[in-house]
Scaffold this motif. Structure first.
Motif, mmCIF file in Angstrom:
data_model
loop_
_atom_site.group_PDB
_atom_site.id
_atom_site.type_symbol
_atom_site.label_atom_id
_atom_site.label_comp_id
_atom_site.label_asym_id
_atom_site.label_seq_id
_atom_site.Cartn_x
_atom_site.Cartn_y
_atom_site.Cartn_z
ATOM 1 N N GLU A 220 -18.583 -24.348 -54.711
ATOM 2 C CA GLU A 220 -17.403 -24.206 -55.807
ATOM 3 C C GLU A 220 -16.453 -23.618 -55.365
ATOM 4 O OE1 GLU A 220 -19.159 -23.358 -59.624
ATOM 5 O OE2 GLU A 220 -20.626 -24.969 -59.527
ATOM 6 N N HIS A 222 -15.442 -22.652 -52.410
ATOM 7 C CA HIS A 222 -14.805 -23.078 -51.435
ATOM 8 C C HIS A 222 -13.777 -24.420 -51.738
ATOM 9 C CE1 HIS A 222 -17.662 -21.294 -48.221
ATOM 10 N NE2 HIS A 222 -16.952 -20.279 -48.804
ATOM 11 N N LYS A 223 -14.418 -25.006 -52.561
ATOM 12 C CA LYS A 223 -13.824 -26.366 -53.223
ATOM 13 C C LYS A 223 -12.517 -25.949 -53.816
ATOM 14 C CE LYS A 223 -14.589 -30.400 -55.964
ATOM 15 N NZ LYS A 223 -15.423 -31.205 -56.872
ATOM 16 N N SER A 224 -12.556 -24.882 -54.431
ATOM 17 C CA SER A 224 -11.120 -24.499 -55.252
ATOM 18 C C SER A 224 -10.138 -23.941 -54.204
ATOM 19 C CB SER A 224 -11.485 -23.472 -56.161
ATOM 20 O OG SER A 224 -12.041 -22.230 -55.795
ATOM 21 N N ARG A 226 -9.979 -25.036 -51.154
ATOM 22 C CA ARG A 226 -9.389 -26.180 -50.359
ATOM 23 C C ARG A 226 -8.255 -26.717 -51.234
ATOM 24 N NH1 ARG A 226 -14.953 -26.856 -48.849
ATOM 25 N NH2 ARG A 226 -15.375 -26.331 -46.852
ATOM 26 N N SER A 227 -8.295 -26.503 -52.461
ATOM 27 C CA SER A 227 -7.167 -27.166 -53.235
ATOM 28 C C SER A 227 -5.983 -26.171 -53.773
ATOM 29 C CB SER A 227 -8.018 -27.566 -54.648
ATOM 30 O OG SER A 227 -8.383 -26.612 -55.418
ATOM 31 N N LEU A 228 -5.982 -25.048 -52.835
ATOM 32 C CA LEU A 228 -4.764 -24.254 -53.085
ATOM 33 C C LEU A 228 -3.650 -24.911 -52.845
ATOM 34 C CD1 LEU A 228 -6.229 -21.029 -51.723
ATOM 35 C CD2 LEU A 228 -5.094 -21.162 -53.959
ATOM 36 N N ASN A 229 -2.722 -24.676 -53.916
ATOM 37 C CA ASN A 229 -1.297 -25.231 -53.472
ATOM 38 C C ASN A 229 -0.165 -24.188 -53.827
ATOM 39 O OD1 ASN A 229 -1.595 -27.817 -52.356
ATOM 40 N ND2 ASN A 229 -2.202 -28.445 -54.533
ATOM 41 N N LYS A 493 -8.600 -23.224 -45.278
ATOM 42 C CA LYS A 493 -7.337 -23.685 -45.848
ATOM 43 C C LYS A 493 -6.296 -23.000 -45.015
ATOM 44 C CE LYS A 493 -4.359 -25.824 -48.960
ATOM 45 N NZ LYS A 493 -4.205 -27.314 -48.896
ATOM 46 N N TRP A 526 0.452 -18.973 -54.476
ATOM 47 C CA TRP A 526 -0.456 -20.002 -54.129
ATOM 48 C C TRP A 526 -1.634 -19.973 -55.202
ATOM 49 C CZ3 TRP A 526 0.969 -23.180 -50.021
ATOM 50 C CH2 TRP A 526 1.857 -22.285 -49.078
ATOM 51 N N ALA A 528 -5.137 -22.196 -57.044
ATOM 52 C CA ALA A 528 -5.954 -23.552 -57.118
ATOM 53 C C ALA A 528 -5.686 -24.433 -58.290
ATOM 54 C CB ALA A 528 -7.365 -23.069 -56.999
ATOM 55 N N GLU A 529 -5.566 -25.668 -57.903
ATOM 56 C CA GLU A 529 -5.463 -26.767 -59.035
ATOM 57 C C GLU A 529 -6.512 -26.673 -59.863
ATOM 58 O OE1 GLU A 529 -5.021 -30.393 -57.122
ATOM 59 O OE2 GLU A 529 -3.094 -29.971 -56.229
#
Length: 529
Positions: A220, A222-224, A226-229, A493, A526, A528-529
């Protein structure tokens, strides 16, 4: 009847005699005067002449006639010392013979490497153009015949002395420190031991969590990640921004700039709160006190900063001017960092040393050398027992603050170390270097356990996630910051968006926000979404 033989005829031929021609003077052979041969003794002849009344050979008239004819020259006291010149030449010849004799008696090694080493020790070129081993041996023999074989022994003795002095220089030596240092070390020991026990207890509890639960939690995370913006980008100053640091409550961000200004921004809306004016040149770093915005009053010392002119300043949150200056550095101070207790402040300097300041006692308690070039970055262990330093000599060192000893030497980077950080797990250290790599070291094994080929340019900073150390953040001069898994060290990321090199980075204490600052005069947040 047979004919009688004819008598031989005599043929007379008339030859004309050529007229005699006179030979030129050059071709006329000189008339050789026949030497007179005297029989008997010249002495008797001389006596006869004297008896007849004739003048002798050495008579006055004959001498006068010889002088007038120019056959006898009498000098006026001028002397040409032939014997001295002859003796000098003889001495030179004898010296050369003696030298050759000595050369024949000198034994020279047949090993060419030893011959070269001897020539180098004597300060001579180890080889000449077109020279072979035999000629080189002969040249060494001739040199030794002039300077003497004792010259090699002297050079060997000098080498041994220099080696001994180097060994003595490399040996660890101690000198008596002030009583305040002893008090500080005892205080650090008493502070760090309970924290270490607490950390180990948390590690045991974490290990009791089932493997499947831990794996799902990591997936979880790692998933968050990878969604960093990038959700906020702000122009911070007119000059490049060199450093950024979150406050302990994650509601403020401090930035340091090359213009000499330090600024405080609200998070996450990135509004300017304070501009701290005090430095006159490039600011290297600004950091929040570990208890700032949590338990410290705004009037107390909440921040510390350093600059390229050697100045170190302390700031409060209710004033735009420094509340105190730390004096002692004369050259560039690259980084400052608070000890986890907040009582001590560490500074790294280009004079090849780092220092520890006791802010309660308001004095310098430790001036630690150990690097061969400037010290760039410093980090403290979460327990407060250790300090790690990274230097421009490409080496890192881990120091035990309770004893003062260097307990681990981080050797492996090819270029300068610009960033160092301890993991919250207590045994991993990350270093970022000018060789574009990030190395992970294990304090338990005392070695490098992994080398991350992190970037395409020099790595400016490394930072572990501050709660559990579940990921590693690196920033570099290739305009990007990257996130890596821990453990595993695989890329998760790439944070791309800056137009200039990334000069500083930080992770908020709750692990939700990442900040990066750049040479392009901006800082970015930055999330996470």
């Amino acid at each position: 009847m047979p004919r009688a033989p004819r008598a031989p005829r005599l043929l007379l031929t008339h030859f004309r005699q050529a007229p005699k021609t006179k030979a030129p003077d050059d071709l006329v052979a000189p008339v050789v005067k026949k030497p007179h041969i005297y029989y008997g003794s010249l002495e008797e002849k001389e006596r006869e002449r004297l008896a007849k009344g004739e003048s002798g050979i050495l008579g006055k008239e004959g001498l006068k006639a010889g002088i007038e004819a120019g056959n006898i020259n009498i000098t006026s006291g001028e002397v040409f010392e032939i014997e001295e010149h002859i003796s000098e030449r003889q001495a030179e010849v004898l010296a050369e013979f003696e030298r050759r004799k000595r050369a024949r008696q000198i034994n020279v090694s047949t090993d060419d490497s030893e011959v070269k080493a001897c020539l180098r020790a004597l300060g001579e070129p180890i080889t000449l153009f077109g020279e072979g081993p035999a000629e080189r041996r002969e040249r060494l023999r001739n040199i030794l015949s002039v300077v003497g074989t004792d010259a090699l022994k002297k050079t060997k003795k000098d080498d041994e002395k220099s080696k001994k002095s180097k060994e003595e220089y490399q040996q660890t030596w101690y000198h008596e420190g002030p009583n305040s240092l002893k008090v500080a070390r005892l205080w650090i020991a008493n502070y760090s031991l309970p924290r270490a026990m607490k950390r180990l207890e948390e590690a045991r509890l974490h290990k009791e969590i089932p493997e499947t639960t831990r794996t799902s939690q990591m997936q979880e995370l790692h998933k968050s990640l990878r969604s960093l913006n990038n959700f906020c980008s702000q122009i911070g100053d007119d000059r490049p921004i060199s450093y950024c640091h979150f406050s302990p409550d994650s509601k403020m961000l401090a930035t340091a700039c090359w213009s000499g200004l330090c600024k405080l921004w609200s998070v996450p809306d990135c509004n300017l709160l304070h501009t701290l004016r005090g430095h006159n040149t490039n600011v290297g770093a600004i950091v929040f006190h570990p208890k700032s915005t949590i338990s410290l009053d705004q009037k107390d010392v909440n921040l510390a900063s350093c600059a390229a002119d050697g100045s170190v300043k302390l700031w409060s949150l209710d004033s735009d001017e420094p509340v105190a200056d730390i004096e002692g550095h004369t050259v560039r101070v690259a980084r400052v960092m608070w000890h986890p207790s907040g009582r001590f402040l560490g500074t790294t300097c280009y004079d090849r040393s780092w220092r520890l300041w006791d802010l309660e006692a308001q004095e310098e308690i430790l001036h630690q050398e150990g690097h061969s070039m400037g010290v760039y970055d410093i980090a403290f262990h979460q327990d407060g027992s250790l300090a790690g330093t990274g230097g421009l000599d490409a080496f890192g060192r881990v120091w035990d603050l309770r004893t003062g000893r260097c307990i681990m030497f981080l050797e492996g980077h090819l270029k300068e170390i610009y960033g160092i950080n301890f993991s919250p797990n207590g045994y991993h250290i990350a270093t970022g270097s000018g060789d574009n790599t990030c190395k992970v070291w294990d304090l338990r094994q005392r070695r490098c356990v992994y080398t991350i080929p992190a970037h395409q340019n020099l790595v400016t900073g490394v930072k572990f996630e501050p709660i559990h150390g579940n990921f590693l953040l690196t920033g570099a001069y290739d305009n990007t910051a990257k996130i890596w898994t821990h453990p595993g060290w695989s890329p998760l990321k790439t944070l791309a968006g800056h137009e200039g090199k990334v000069m500083g980075l930080d992770i908020s204490s709750d692990g939700q926000l990442i900040a990066t600052c750049s040479y392009d005069r901006t800082f970015k947040l930055w999330m996470a979404e």
